[in-house]
Design an enzyme around this catalytic site. Sequence first.
Site, mmCIF file in Angstrom:
data_model
loop_
_atom_site.group_PDB
_atom_site.id
_atom_site.type_symbol
_atom_site.label_atom_id
_atom_site.label_comp_id
_atom_site.label_asym_id
_atom_site.label_seq_id
_atom_site.Cartn_x
_atom_site.Cartn_y
_atom_site.Cartn_z
ATOM 1 N N HIS A 1 0.827 -1.214 0.000
ATOM 2 C CA HIS A 1 0.000 0.000 0.000
ATOM 3 C C HIS A 1 0.859 1.261 0.000
ATOM 4 O O HIS A 1 0.379 2.341 0.350
ATOM 5 C CB HIS A 1 -0.902 0.009 1.230
ATOM 6 C CG HIS A 1 -1.753 -1.209 1.370
ATOM 7 N ND1 HIS A 1 -2.661 -1.593 0.414
ATOM 8 C CD2 HIS A 1 -1.811 -2.154 2.350
ATOM 9 C CE1 HIS A 1 -3.258 -2.704 0.802
ATOM 10 N NE2 HIS A 1 -2.752 -3.070 1.969
ATOM 11 N N HIS B 1 -7.264 -4.611 -0.900
ATOM 12 C CA HIS B 1 -6.629 -5.910 -1.107
ATOM 13 C C HIS B 1 -7.313 -6.657 -2.257
ATOM 14 O O HIS B 1 -7.096 -7.852 -2.430
ATOM 15 C CB HIS B 1 -6.708 -6.765 0.164
ATOM 16 C CG HIS B 1 -6.196 -6.075 1.377
ATOM 17 N ND1 HIS B 1 -7.027 -5.458 2.282
ATOM 18 C CD2 HIS B 1 -4.935 -5.885 1.820
ATOM 19 C CE1 HIS B 1 -6.301 -4.917 3.243
ATOM 20 N NE2 HIS B 1 -5.023 -5.153 2.977
#
Length: 329
Positions: A56, A218
């Site tokens: 991320h 995700h």
Amino acid sequence: MKKIMNKPENIVDEMIDGLVFGSTDLIRRIPETNIVIRKKKSPGKVALVSGGGSGHEPTHAGYVGSGMLAAAVCGPVFTSPAPDQIVEAIKQSNQGAGVLLIIKNYSGDVMNFEMAEELAAMDGIEVDHLVVDDDIAVEDSTYTAGKRGVAGTVLVHKLLGAAAESGLSLEALKELGEKVVDSIKTIGVALSAGTVPESGKPGFILAEDEMEYGVGIHGEPGYHREKIKPSAAIARELIDHLHKAFQWKAGDPYGILVNGLGATPLMEQYVFANDVAKLLQADQLELPFRKIGNYMTSLEMAGLSLTLFHLQDSKWLDWLKAPVETTAW
């Protein structure tokens, strides 16, 4: 799969070393761990610690530094860091006034950070935690009980980091954080998925002319898949959902975060931000804080998210705009 890497199993380790190399005046890596910690301390102030699965970037390690996080714990790609790593981050970042853990709402993260909190408390460190659940797209999605924690987490880091520097106690920061989290909401859209290096396969498949609203960071499922639309129509969809959640009125002050998910060029982010601005200005909102760029990504996912932050206290804007020394803010 095309990625600039060496061995997939080493990608997080090498990524951390590269990050530290690029900001060696601000941060260091705790040896034999995946913890990034800031060099400049603030004695007597509460330390903020966050973390989660890698993939991320620049979240979370990019926000380690004066005015934001004291430390970040980098787990494997899309996987929570282990409790022992989190405990070590708590111990080494404690500046004498306690530690506040900022956790994105994913079951593995919440479980491991809370376990670390209990272990650190047994060693006499005052620790508390705050769970961020800003994603309004879906509830009880993959890996999550309740709403997911996404890009709004970065605004929590920023505001609470400044508040900690101002001298707020751990108890006061926790109370402030709960109010802030309740005032932040995010929703996103994906055009294509990211690929986890060790799996070599994209998290989901969209046709060339498809997009999906509400996909998680995700690759978790969203709430609607359809043919791709112009930016203005995408902005309208996301704004409508946010308006329903906030029920704003003319004159309300809001901060805006347009966040790229990894593969969307800034050109497209700016076009989308312009469309968002037109809609919010038509509703006569005050927009004193704006950020556009890649702040919480999902590997090379194409798409973006929109976060709105209802600035219910004028002090919140001051803290959002306070100077910091980090890699990514």
